[in-house]
Write an enzyme that holds these catalytic residues in place. Sequence first.
Site, PDB file in Angstrom:
ATOM      1  N   THR A  26     -45.398  19.678  34.927  1.00 25.51           N
ATOM      2  CA  THR A  26     -45.108  20.812  35.538  1.00 25.51           C
ATOM      3  C   THR A  26     -44.927  21.232  36.904  1.00 25.51           C
ATOM      4  OG1 THR A  26     -46.128  21.670  33.802  1.00 25.51           O
ATOM      5  CG2 THR A  26     -45.379  23.244  34.856  1.00 25.51           C
TER       6      THR A  26
ATOM      7  N   SER B  92     -49.900  27.467  28.886  1.00 25.78           N
ATOM      8  CA  SER B  92     -50.950  28.016  29.704  1.00 25.78           C
ATOM      9  C   SER B  92     -50.406  28.606  30.954  1.00 25.78           C
ATOM     10  CB  SER B  92     -52.026  26.896  30.078  1.00 25.78           C
ATOM     11  OG  SER B  92     -52.668  26.483  28.889  1.00 25.78           O
TER      12      SER B  92
ATOM     13  N   GLY C 261     -50.215  22.103  35.878  1.00 21.36           N
ATOM     14  CA  GLY C 261     -51.722  21.605  35.498  1.00 21.36           C
ATOM     15  C   GLY C 261     -52.332  22.053  34.210  1.00 21.36           C
ATOM     16  N   GLY C 262     -51.213  22.089  33.301  1.00 16.16           N
ATOM     17  CA  GLY C 262     -51.805  22.356  31.839  1.00 16.16           C
ATOM     18  C   GLY C 262     -52.608  23.666  31.658  1.00 16.16           C
TER      19      GLY C 262
ATOM     20  N   GLU D 143     -42.489  18.984  24.948  1.00 13.70           N
ATOM     21  CA  GLU D 143     -43.423  20.294  24.721  1.00 13.70           C
ATOM     22  C   GLU D 143     -44.087  20.725  23.353  1.00 13.70           C
ATOM     23  OE1 GLU D 143     -44.406  22.403  27.712  1.00 13.70           O
ATOM     24  OE2 GLU D 143     -42.546  21.591  27.857  1.00 13.70           O
TER      25      GLU D 143
ATOM     26  N   GLU E 295     -43.366  19.255  30.097  1.00 11.73           N
ATOM     27  CA  GLU E 295     -44.735  18.740  29.523  1.00 11.73           C
ATOM     28  C   GLU E 295     -45.553  17.878  30.134  1.00 11.73           C
ATOM     29  OE1 GLU E 295     -48.136  19.638  28.313  1.00 11.73           O
ATOM     30  OE2 GLU E 295     -47.718  17.704  27.221  1.00 11.73           O
TER      31      GLU E 295
ATOM     32  N   THR F  30     -41.109  23.406  33.207  1.00 12.86           N
ATOM     33  CA  THR F  30     -42.128  22.002  32.978  1.00 12.86           C
ATOM     34  C   THR F  30     -41.231  21.132  31.731  1.00 12.86           C
ATOM     35  OG1 THR F  30     -44.024  21.360  31.897  1.00 12.86           O
ATOM     36  CG2 THR F  30     -43.132  22.999  30.624  1.00 12.86           C
TER      37      THR F  30
ATOM     38  N   ARG G  80     -39.155  29.272  26.834  1.00  8.44           N
ATOM     39  CA  ARG G  80     -40.137  28.018  26.280  1.00  8.44           C
ATOM     40  C   ARG G  80     -39.299  27.530  25.180  1.00  8.44           C
ATOM     41  NH1 ARG G  80     -44.511  25.378  27.362  1.00  8.44           N
ATOM     42  NH2 ARG G  80     -46.075  25.356  25.644  1.00  8.44           N
TER      43      ARG G  80
END
Length: 598
Positions: free
Chosen positions: A410, A477, A497-498, A449, A430, A428, A109
């Site tokens: 993503t 998520s 898809g967030g 992000e 974001e 991703t 991340r």
Amino acid sequence: MRFSTALAMTATLTATTVALVPAAASAHGGAPPQIPTAGGYGGAVSTVDPTATAVGLDVLRRGGNAVDAAVAAAATLGVTEPFSAGIGGGGFFVYYDAKHRKVHTIDGRESGPATMTEDIFVDPADGLPYDFAEARVSGLSVGTPGTLATWEAATGKWGTRSLGSLLQPAAKVADRGFAVDATFRQQIADNAAPFAQFDSTRELYLPGGAPPAVGSVHRNPDLADTYRLIARRGTGVFYRGPVAADIVRTVQNPPVADDPAAPWAYPIRPGDLRLSDLANYRLRFPAPTRSDYRGLTVYGMSTPSSGGTAVGEALNILERTDLSEVSRTQALHQYLESSALSFADRNRYVGAYTPQPVLDRLISDRWARQRACQIDPAQALTKPVPPGDITASGCTPARAGGKVEDGQSTTNLTVADRWGNVVEYTLTIEQTGGNAMVVPGRGFLLNNELTDFNFTPTQGSAPDPNLPGPNKRPRSSMSPTIVLKDGRPFLALGSPGGATIITTVLQVLVNRIDLGMTLPEAMAAPRASQRNTAAVQAEPAFIAQYGPGLGGLGHTFTPVAELGAATAIEFGRGGRMIASAEPARRGGGAAGVVHPRR
Ligand code: GLU
């Protein structure tokens, strides 16, 4: 409410596409096939893109393992799906090691700058949070990318090929180019205004001032050169060398065009990401989350992703009802309610620094009992439901809170090899198009992000676990998930898809495990997403089919064109694998196997 632009932006991402990939796009010279389901042996790949799937399969056919193939496919997605993922972003890599029968994860991340303060997204001029679009298209939103470090660690620990060799097919695709399809074009069209603000971005994506035509060939020689530079000199060029310098310069001095063709409503603010932030970036290797579900073991991603605990908590709640014995309406009611409860708890408790005992509590059976008892089979709960109080026992809810999150960026991929190793990887930048800044001369977009942090506290008088802070990683998520049966892989899946990622993964699992669907049916079935909001977001086909029954229980719906773009592989007897991708969402994905027959 200053998040309206974000919602408007994501609402436009509904285009369908055509499967049009010329010879130029293929790693082996022929047009790669785009099929959503493939069954067979010897390894399998599922991604959103036929070229990336072809590259992954090619690595497997040449004797590479799942990790090698996943990295080569991900690097290719950085070329063909540049608005969703790439070396300017981050992600979560989940790996099942067949030899040791163990699941590992990599947390790649993005992390915030060391100087990041809690009020980074609050306008000092008026004390109000920035509009989402203003925060996104800025240097403020950029975290140190973790994707390249993830590829290096994964190949170094578990792969059999050098990272340099695995970047070559993607570099070739970037050099030769590929045919622009309707999704690619639409993603640029939706970003035309922010992309036009930056010389580097408009040169690459708005040739002649407009999105490229469907069917034209898109090349990215700068990205090919960047991949080859990394292949030759290692990832140090990215974290400490010339690419790091270019990233920092872009963040601190956004390459704003003198004469943007389209106006932009906001000032473009610089960020404070520094060379030291890139040099100090470190991956994390957290233990996966683990929950048992109807005799299966579900492994997911721990913090800073909320995916593992949110999916795990909802499954634990659902396990208290035999969904195969109740009506379809009741099963879906339970699915929606468990998801709302799980989201309330996620919003209240889960962030980068949530203590392990709290995470353990959230995916415990005891907690599931405390939460499941609130579900009324005859009547939907009033949303938002309050989070549970983890200091209490019994069925007592606590305070209200929570914000709606959304997103369609993503990308996700699933890979398995002939030895039984499995990779589930979600990556991703974001938003679709990241922060809209292509690093000049390097050919990749930067992430935004850090806008996954809450801009201001969302939990009333309770602490918010997802506020910005120095070096902190924003809550995600992303839910790359590997399910074992008797200690061996049964199913691997994930989706973009967030925050809807969590519900998409949960719904595909419920469809497959409880509702009697095959994997391709479970993937294709219409989706609904209850993230603790008054109305359930749902695809039109879901509303048409189940709306009347669920409406009778008090659920209301907001239609959305589509939810998620999942990929999955199911493992059967005798080494058989079924690779599954979306038949239609986001233009359809691409599944493939090494040998269609044994
Ligand atoms: N940034 C989001 C997350 O980490 C993913 C974005 C998306 O899938 O749209 O949860």
